[in-house]
Design an enzyme around this catalytic site. Structure first.
Site, PDB file in Angstrom:
ATOM      1  N   TYR A 139       0.857  -1.179   0.000  1.00 48.86           N
ATOM      2  CA  TYR A 139       0.000   0.000   0.000  1.00 48.86           C
ATOM      3  C   TYR A 139       0.891   1.226   0.000  1.00 48.86           C
ATOM      4  O   TYR A 139       1.843   1.302   0.784  1.00 48.86           O
ATOM      5  CB  TYR A 139      -0.884  -0.006   1.254  1.00 48.86           C
ATOM      6  CG  TYR A 139      -1.733   1.231   1.422  1.00 48.86           C
ATOM      7  CD1 TYR A 139      -2.690   1.574   0.481  1.00 48.86           C
ATOM      8  CD2 TYR A 139      -1.579   2.070   2.536  1.00 48.86           C
ATOM      9  CE1 TYR A 139      -3.470   2.708   0.627  1.00 48.86           C
ATOM     10  CE2 TYR A 139      -2.360   3.203   2.699  1.00 48.86           C
ATOM     11  CZ  TYR A 139      -3.302   3.522   1.745  1.00 48.86           C
ATOM     12  OH  TYR A 139      -4.074   4.648   1.895  1.00 48.86           O
ATOM     13  N   ASP A 197       9.410   3.843  -0.461  1.00 48.15           N
ATOM     14  CA  ASP A 197       8.300   4.341   0.350  1.00 48.15           C
ATOM     15  C   ASP A 197       8.649   4.027   1.800  1.00 48.15           C
ATOM     16  O   ASP A 197       8.478   2.899   2.261  1.00 48.15           O
ATOM     17  CB  ASP A 197       6.993   3.660  -0.065  1.00 48.15           C
ATOM     18  CG  ASP A 197       5.824   4.115   0.799  1.00 48.15           C
ATOM     19  OD1 ASP A 197       6.068   4.778   1.831  1.00 48.15           O
ATOM     20  OD2 ASP A 197       4.674   3.784   0.454  1.00 48.15           O
ATOM     21  N   LYS A 217       4.160  10.103   8.475  1.00 43.57           N
ATOM     22  CA  LYS A 217       3.969   9.482   9.792  1.00 43.57           C
ATOM     23  C   LYS A 217       4.947   9.962  10.876  1.00 43.57           C
ATOM     24  O   LYS A 217       4.793  11.045  11.403  1.00 43.57           O
ATOM     25  CB  LYS A 217       3.986   7.969   9.646  1.00 43.57           C
ATOM     26  CG  LYS A 217       2.781   7.443   8.827  1.00 43.57           C
ATOM     27  CD  LYS A 217       2.542   5.991   9.087  1.00 43.57           C
ATOM     28  CE  LYS A 217       1.492   5.282   8.308  1.00 43.57           C
ATOM     29  NZ  LYS A 217       0.432   5.815   7.621  1.00 43.57           N
TER      30      LYS A 217
HETATM   31  C1  LIG Z   1       3.712   2.298   3.246  1.00 43.97           C
HETATM   32  C2  LIG Z   1       2.711   3.415   3.198  1.00 43.97           C
HETATM   33  N1  LIG Z   1       2.802   4.354   2.253  1.00 43.97           N
HETATM   34  C3  LIG Z   1       1.949   5.375   2.173  1.00 43.97           C
HETATM   35  C4  LIG Z   1       0.910   5.480   3.075  1.00 43.97           C
HETATM   36  C5  LIG Z   1      -0.054   6.616   2.984  1.00 43.97           C
HETATM   37  O1  LIG Z   1       0.158   7.508   4.028  1.00 43.97           O
HETATM   38  P1  LIG Z   1      -1.032   8.485   4.488  1.00 43.97           P
HETATM   39  O2  LIG Z   1      -2.053   7.651   5.154  1.00 43.97           O
HETATM   40  O3  LIG Z   1      -0.330   9.464   5.401  1.00 43.97           O
HETATM   41  O4  LIG Z   1      -1.537   9.148   3.272  1.00 43.97           O
HETATM   42  C6  LIG Z   1       0.769   4.536   4.086  1.00 43.97           C
HETATM   43  C7  LIG Z   1      -0.316   4.629   5.062  1.00 43.97           C
HETATM   44  O5  LIG Z   1      -0.522   3.825   5.915  1.00 43.97           O
HETATM   45  C8  LIG Z   1       1.688   3.455   4.142  1.00 43.97           C
HETATM   46  O6  LIG Z   1       1.572   2.498   5.059  1.00 43.97           O
END
Ligand SMILES: Cc1ncc(COP(=O)(O)O)c(C=O)c1O
Length: 459
Positions: A168, A270, A298
């Site tokens: 994700y 990511d 985060k």
């Molecule tokens: C690996 C990863 N990338 C991107 C995101 C997206 O982040 P956000 O919820 O701050 O948009 C998340 C969200 O949990 C994530 O786990």
């Protein structure tokens, strides 16, 4: 419980269901106010929540407040928080230094849509941690990975993206593909189908994304051979964090980077979940590979909405030269920058990360419990993150999850919740995020609860 042939017992799913029913009833009894509130909340908030992933059966947990390693729900129940807002709160709730920084900044004005001086301090700190010189800020992980897609496409003049099946990267269209594909839809392992994760995806978007299994450099090589000159870049979570914690095999990330570069494509990590949690310098530090782009969010923001994208001079060259715009009204918001600055420079210091070695020494006792009861499970730990894979061999790629029955991790989640430990739910995985302020007794509570569950399942 019969043995399953590799010295591990087979879990009796009938017993798991029976225990789950008891735990659900026990949870409902503790959440009278939450249950009533949910009905009221539903009148204006779809599902009674602000994000569809804030609700999980049997009902959402409505939080009142948090301090240090603890949170309290609106029924007054206290929990050791191992959800930690999906790993955001690695500094603990209401850390005094962050509270002070935010309070000071509030008095001075919270938004101008113009840069404030704190942004440079944050960028300097991230540059050192992630070994990339240039940074821009945003407001979420979604924005960071969305920017990464645009940058990779603009820089190379190509449109296709390569990603890992079962990861994700946020809720924008470009990457909402094969996030949690079902076995029926996913196609063969050597050519995974691109499966839209949500309704409402525009036609043509899904076809721009090719998925490969994690921990398989040959699959990456093959994808490039099959799509010569087509990939703008690859985005990868250097350690998968949304199906338990799945660590990269030694050498895998470097191979991936070499393959991308040999084919004129960029590599984006990511690190929205791994950044500032796995180690001071995230996965870049933990695994020693520096990609072209790093996406963060985060944990960097001290608990305020945040996002960041960092890159090499080449990767961010078009933005540096003004040929490509990376924009947002709230980018570099003063309140976020004030919290981030103190978080990065005074709270999440290199020394603070030593705490995770101690914490993980206690979490390792879960493995002792697993071996004692011969459960088909294993523990994985790195920095602030950990997970228990309910499978006789550890999860190595997304498809391994299909063999796990949802009912076991669901019981494990309820079990901890009813015994004062709050964790993020997950249909097939059990994972947690710790903080630098969790005490030994907090971790021991988790381990004790886990042992009680192990003994109940094994009986
Ligand atoms: C690996 C990863 N990338 C991107 C995101 C997206 O982040 P956000 O919820 O701050 O948009 C998340 C969200 O949990 C994530 O786990």
């Amino acid at each position: 419980m019969p043995a399953n042939g590799n010295d591990r017992v087979e879990i009796d799913l009938g017993l798991v269901e029976e225990l789950t029913n008891k735990e659900t009833a026990a949870l409902d009894a503790k959440h009278r106010r939450s249950l009533e509130y949910r009905e009221v909340a539903k009148t204006h908030l779809p599902g009674g929540v602000s994000s569809s992933w804030q609700t999980w059966p049997p009902h959402p947990i409505y939080v009142d407040r948090g301090k240090g390693s603890k949170v309290w729900d609106i029924d007054g129940n206290e929990y050791v928080d191992y959800h930690n807002g999906y790993g955001v709160m690695v500094m603990g709730h209401a850390h005094p230094k962050i509270v002070e920084a935010v309070q000071k900044r509030v008095e001075l004005g919270t938004h101008f849509a113009q840069p404030t001086e704190d942004a440079l301090v944050c960028a300097e700190n991230l540059a050192e941690r992630f070994r990339l010189p240039y940074w821009r800020f945003g407001n979420s992980g979604t924005e960071a990975t969305m920017d990464a897609c645009r940058i990779m496409r603009a820089t190379t003049g190509r449109t296709k993206l390569l990603k890992i099946e079962g990861t994700y990267h946020g809720h924008h269209d470009s990457l909402m593909v094969s996030v949690f594909p079902s076995k029926d839809a996913a196609g063969p392992r050597d050519h995974p189908a691109s499966v839209p994760q949500t309704l409402g995806m525009p036609e043509g978007i899904v076809e721009q994304v090719v998925n490969v299994p994690f921990n398989d450099a040959d699959a990456v090589r093959r994808a490039f051979e099959e799509h010569p000159g087509e990939f703008a870049g690859m985005i990868i979570e250097p350690a998968m964090s949304n199906c338990g914690l799945v660590l990269p095999d030694p050498g895998y990330l470097q191979q991936v980077e070499d393959i991308c570069h040999a084919n004129g494509a960029l590599l984006a990590f990511d690190e929205v979940k791994t950044g500032c949690t796995l180690a001071w310098g995230g996965a870049v530090e933990a695994f020693g590979v520096v990609p072209d782009l790093v996406c963060l969010a985060k944990a960097i923001g001290g608990g305020l909405p945040c996002g960041a994208i960092g890159g090499t001079e080449e990767a961010l060259g078009m933005i540096i030269r003004g040929e490509l715009d990376q924009v947002g009204t709230f980018n570099g918001n003063p309140l976020t920058m004030a919290a981030m600055k103190v978080n990065l420079t005074e709270v999440l210091t290199k020394d603070a990360y030593r705490r995770f070695d101690e914490v993980n020494g206690i979490f390792e006792r879960c493995q002792t419990v697993i071996d004692k009861y011969r459960l088909p499970a294993s523990v994985k730990l790195l920095g602030a993150k950990g997970s228990i894979d309910w499978r006789s061999t550890p999860i190595h790629e997304y498809r391994d999850l299909w063999e796990i029955d949802d009912r076991v991790p669901q019981l494990a989640w309820l079990w901890q919740l009813n015994r004062g430990v709050f964790k993020s739910p997950g249909s097939k995985w059990e994972s947690w995020s710790s903080s630098i302020v969790h005490g030994d007794e907090d971790v021991q509570r988790y381990v004790d609860n886990f042992e009680e569950l192990a003994s109940a399942i094994a009986s």
